[in-house]
Motif scaffolding. Structure first.
Motif, PDB file in Angstrom:
ATOM      1  N   VAL A 115     -18.447  -5.004   5.911  1.00  0.00           N
ATOM      2  CA  VAL A 115     -18.777  -5.408   4.536  1.00  0.00           C
ATOM      3  C   VAL A 115     -18.086  -6.700   4.117  1.00  0.00           C
ATOM      4  N   VAL A 116     -17.033  -7.091   4.845  1.00  0.00           N
ATOM      5  CA  VAL A 116     -16.286  -8.303   4.500  1.00  0.00           C
ATOM      6  C   VAL A 116     -16.197  -9.195   5.734  1.00  0.00           C
ATOM      7  N   ASP A 117     -16.477 -10.483   5.557  1.00  0.00           N
ATOM      8  CA  ASP A 117     -16.305 -11.468   6.619  1.00  0.00           C
ATOM      9  C   ASP A 117     -14.919 -12.071   6.450  1.00  0.00           C
ATOM     10  N   PHE A 118     -13.953 -11.552   7.203  1.00  0.00           N
ATOM     11  CA  PHE A 118     -12.578 -12.012   7.037  1.00  0.00           C
ATOM     12  C   PHE A 118     -12.366 -13.436   7.542  1.00  0.00           C
ATOM     13  N   GLY A 119     -13.337 -13.998   8.241  1.00  0.00           N
ATOM     14  CA  GLY A 119     -13.208 -15.369   8.686  1.00  0.00           C
ATOM     15  C   GLY A 119     -13.618 -16.377   7.640  1.00  0.00           C
ATOM     16  N   GLU A 120     -14.570 -15.981   6.757  1.00  0.00           N
ATOM     17  CA  GLU A 120     -15.133 -16.923   5.797  1.00  0.00           C
ATOM     18  C   GLU A 120     -14.788 -16.588   4.351  1.00  0.00           C
ATOM     19  N   GLN A 121     -14.625 -15.315   4.034  1.00  0.00           N
ATOM     20  CA  GLN A 121     -14.460 -14.915   2.639  1.00  0.00           C
ATOM     21  C   GLN A 121     -13.015 -14.891   2.160  1.00  0.00           C
ATOM     22  N   VAL A 122     -12.063 -14.908   3.086  1.00  0.00           N
ATOM     23  CA  VAL A 122     -10.652 -14.800   2.702  1.00  0.00           C
ATOM     24  C   VAL A 122     -10.131 -16.149   2.221  1.00  0.00           C
ATOM     25  N   GLN A 123      -9.445 -16.124   1.076  1.00  0.00           N
ATOM     26  CA  GLN A 123      -8.862 -17.328   0.497  1.00  0.00           C
ATOM     27  C   GLN A 123      -7.411 -17.053   0.114  1.00  0.00           C
ATOM     28  N   PRO A 124      -6.564 -18.078   0.120  1.00  0.00           N
ATOM     29  CA  PRO A 124      -5.189 -17.886  -0.358  1.00  0.00           C
ATOM     30  C   PRO A 124      -5.192 -17.316  -1.774  1.00  0.00           C
ATOM     31  N   GLY A 125      -4.344 -16.342  -2.009  1.00  0.00           N
ATOM     32  CA  GLY A 125      -4.289 -15.684  -3.298  1.00  0.00           C
ATOM     33  C   GLY A 125      -4.986 -14.338  -3.319  1.00  0.00           C
ATOM     34  N   ASP A 126      -5.860 -14.085  -2.340  1.00  0.00           N
ATOM     35  CA  ASP A 126      -6.480 -12.760  -2.232  1.00  0.00           C
ATOM     36  C   ASP A 126      -5.391 -11.716  -1.955  1.00  0.00           C
ATOM     37  N   ARG A 127      -5.668 -10.478  -2.349  1.00  0.00           N
ATOM     38  CA  ARG A 127      -4.677  -9.416  -2.214  1.00  0.00           C
ATOM     39  C   ARG A 127      -5.170  -8.322  -1.277  1.00  0.00           C
ATOM     40  N   PHE A 128      -4.224  -7.692  -0.618  1.00  0.00           N
ATOM     41  CA  PHE A 128      -4.512  -6.515   0.204  1.00  0.00           C
ATOM     42  C   PHE A 128      -3.536  -5.400  -0.159  1.00  0.00           C
ATOM     43  N   ALA A 129      -3.977  -4.184   0.025  1.00  0.00           N
ATOM     44  CA  ALA A 129      -3.119  -3.021  -0.196  1.00  0.00           C
ATOM     45  C   ALA A 129      -3.637  -1.884   0.681  1.00  0.00           C
ATOM     46  N   LEU A 130      -2.744  -1.056   1.135  1.00  0.00           N
ATOM     47  CA  LEU A 130      -3.152   0.072   1.980  1.00  0.00           C
ATOM     48  C   LEU A 130      -2.113   1.179   1.944  1.00  0.00           C
ATOM     49  N   VAL A 131      -2.607   2.370   2.217  1.00  0.00           N
ATOM     50  CA  VAL A 131      -1.755   3.544   2.409  1.00  0.00           C
ATOM     51  C   VAL A 131      -2.019   4.029   3.828  1.00  0.00           C
ATOM     52  N   TYR A 132      -0.951   4.158   4.609  1.00  0.00           N
ATOM     53  CA  TYR A 132      -1.124   4.583   6.001  1.00  0.00           C
ATOM     54  C   TYR A 132      -0.076   5.637   6.359  1.00  0.00           C
ATOM     55  N   GLU A 133      -0.351   6.338   7.453  1.00  0.00           N
ATOM     56  CA  GLU A 133       0.531   7.418   7.889  1.00  0.00           C
ATOM     57  C   GLU A 133       1.618   6.897   8.829  1.00  0.00           C
ATOM     58  N   GLN A 134       2.773   7.524   8.745  1.00  0.00           N
ATOM     59  CA  GLN A 134       3.817   7.358   9.744  1.00  0.00           C
ATOM     60  C   GLN A 134       4.155   8.743  10.291  1.00  0.00           C
ATOM     61  N   VAL A 135       4.278   8.849  11.608  1.00  0.00           N
ATOM     62  CA  VAL A 135       4.581  10.129  12.248  1.00  0.00           C
ATOM     63  C   VAL A 135       6.060  10.146  12.614  1.00  0.00           C
ATOM     64  N   TRP A 136       6.771  11.180  12.137  1.00  0.00           N
ATOM     65  CA  TRP A 136       8.211  11.316  12.342  1.00  0.00           C
ATOM     66  C   TRP A 136       8.516  12.621  13.069  1.00  0.00           C
ATOM     67  N   LEU A 137       9.610  12.616  13.813  1.00  0.00           N
ATOM     68  CA  LEU A 137      10.089  13.818  14.495  1.00  0.00           C
ATOM     69  C   LEU A 137      11.602  13.877  14.372  1.00  0.00           C
ATOM     70  N   GLU A 138      12.071  14.917  13.708  1.00  0.00           N
ATOM     71  CA  GLU A 138      13.511  15.152  13.555  1.00  0.00           C
ATOM     72  C   GLU A 138      14.230  13.916  13.021  1.00  0.00           C
ATOM     73  N   GLY A 139      13.674  13.334  11.973  1.00  0.00           N
ATOM     74  CA  GLY A 139      14.298  12.196  11.320  1.00  0.00           C
ATOM     75  C   GLY A 139      14.134  10.869  12.020  1.00  0.00           C
ATOM     76  N   ARG A 140      13.283  10.812  13.047  1.00  0.00           N
ATOM     77  CA  ARG A 140      13.072   9.562  13.787  1.00  0.00           C
ATOM     78  C   ARG A 140      11.595   9.210  13.783  1.00  0.00           C
ATOM     79  N   LYS A 141      11.285   7.957  13.437  1.00  0.00           N
ATOM     80  CA  LYS A 141       9.900   7.519  13.423  1.00  0.00           C
ATOM     81  C   LYS A 141       9.398   7.356  14.846  1.00  0.00           C
ATOM     82  N   LEU A 142       8.228   7.983  15.133  1.00  0.00           N
ATOM     83  CA  LEU A 142       7.616   7.859  16.453  1.00  0.00           C
ATOM     84  C   LEU A 142       6.587   6.744  16.511  1.00  0.00           C
ATOM     85  N   ARG A 143       5.715   6.697  15.506  1.00  0.00           N
ATOM     86  CA  ARG A 143       4.610   5.737  15.541  1.00  0.00           C
ATOM     87  C   ARG A 143       3.934   5.690  14.182  1.00  0.00           C
TER      88      ARG A 143
END
Length: 265
Positions: free
Chosen positions: A164-192
């Motif tokens: 839906v977005v052409d990141f080669g042509e439509q992106v301009q300085p000042g545009d914003r991005f935001a995301l929520v992503y998962e982190q997998v942890w084991l016993e208090g240590r980040k795995l990936r």
């Protein structure tokens, strides 16, 4: 006068491939004793050979490896995989643990009748949600890296909007991005890093949102419509750079004008 120091025996031995006898030898099973052993798979080494080097018999190794192979394909073993065993006084392996990663673990144990059974361990993983946002400067990829995002997470963010977005042509300085992503942890240590579960791309004229649907295995917009289209907005996924258009151009090798029947990224 230049003084050259002669190499010592250790240096000469190392160059000749002579083993360093000062290195501590790995622990071996001693007949008549109960022993716990631990090791890792070396390059060009099988799990059978790794166990054999610790003084264990072919019979005891074969029994536990055969039982484990019903749940884990040892053809997928890699250098660095970790194993541990408990060995009885008679040399029989009473338990065997094999790890290809902190979250991929198999355990094989022997019951009172001498029968082995293997199962994959349910590792207590913890999934945390992380929110990251930022503003694009000259380069989108660099801006997202500056915000602390790993390459794998950036690629997944771009893939959510690829159709839906052409990141080669439509992106301009000042545009914003935001995301929520998962982190997998084991016993208090980040795995990936895990899945990008929500993403936003905002320009002065339009805002796009994408949400991961775990049931349908795809990204959908706020109205529930799929982000997939019949075609990508550009033939190369992500923020690939457009380098050469269709048409006449100066050929870099032939050094003359020549028709370019394609588009380069």
């Amino acid at each position: 006068i230049e003084v050259i120091e002669a190499p010592g025996f250790a240096e000469l031995a190392a160059e000749a491939g002579v083993p360093d006898e000062t290195e501590e030898a790995p622990e071996r099973w001693v007949e008549g004793t109960e022993t716990s052993l631990r090791g890792s798979i070396k390059p060009n080494e099988s799990v059978f050979a790794s166990l054999k080097q610790r003084g264990l018999s072919n019979t005891s190794i074969h029994a536990v490896v055969s039982a484990t192979s019903k749940e884990f394909n040892f053809r997928k073993s890699r250098p660095g995989d970790i194993w541990s065993v408990e060995v009885a006084a008679d040399g029989a392996i009473t338990s065997f643990r094999y790890e290809t990663s902190p979250e991929d673990v198999w355990e094989t144990s022997r019951d009172a009748s001498g029968t082995y059974a293997c199962e994959k361990v349910e590792v207590p993983l913890e999934t945390r949600l992380v929110e990251t946002s930022g503003q694009i400067d000259d380069n989108m990829w660099a801006s997202m890296e500056t915000a602390g995002l790993a390459s794998s997470t950036i690629l997944e963010y771009l893939a959510a909007f690829d159709q839906v977005v052409d990141f080669g042509e439509q992106v301009q300085p000042g545009d914003r991005f935001a995301l929520v992503y998962e982190q997998v942890w084991l016993e208090g240590r980040k795995l990936r890093n895990g899945r990008v579960v929500a993403a936003l791309f905002e320009s002065p004229n339009e805002t796009w949102r994408a949400y991961w649907n775990p049931t349908r295995k795809g990204y959908y917009d706020a109205e529930g419509a799929s982000m997939e289209r019949q075609f990508l907005r550009r033939p190369v996924a992500g923020a690939a750079r457009f380098t050469s258009p269709f048409g006449m151009r100066f050929h870099p090798v032939l050094k003359r004008k020549k028709m370019h029947n394609g588009v380069d990224y």
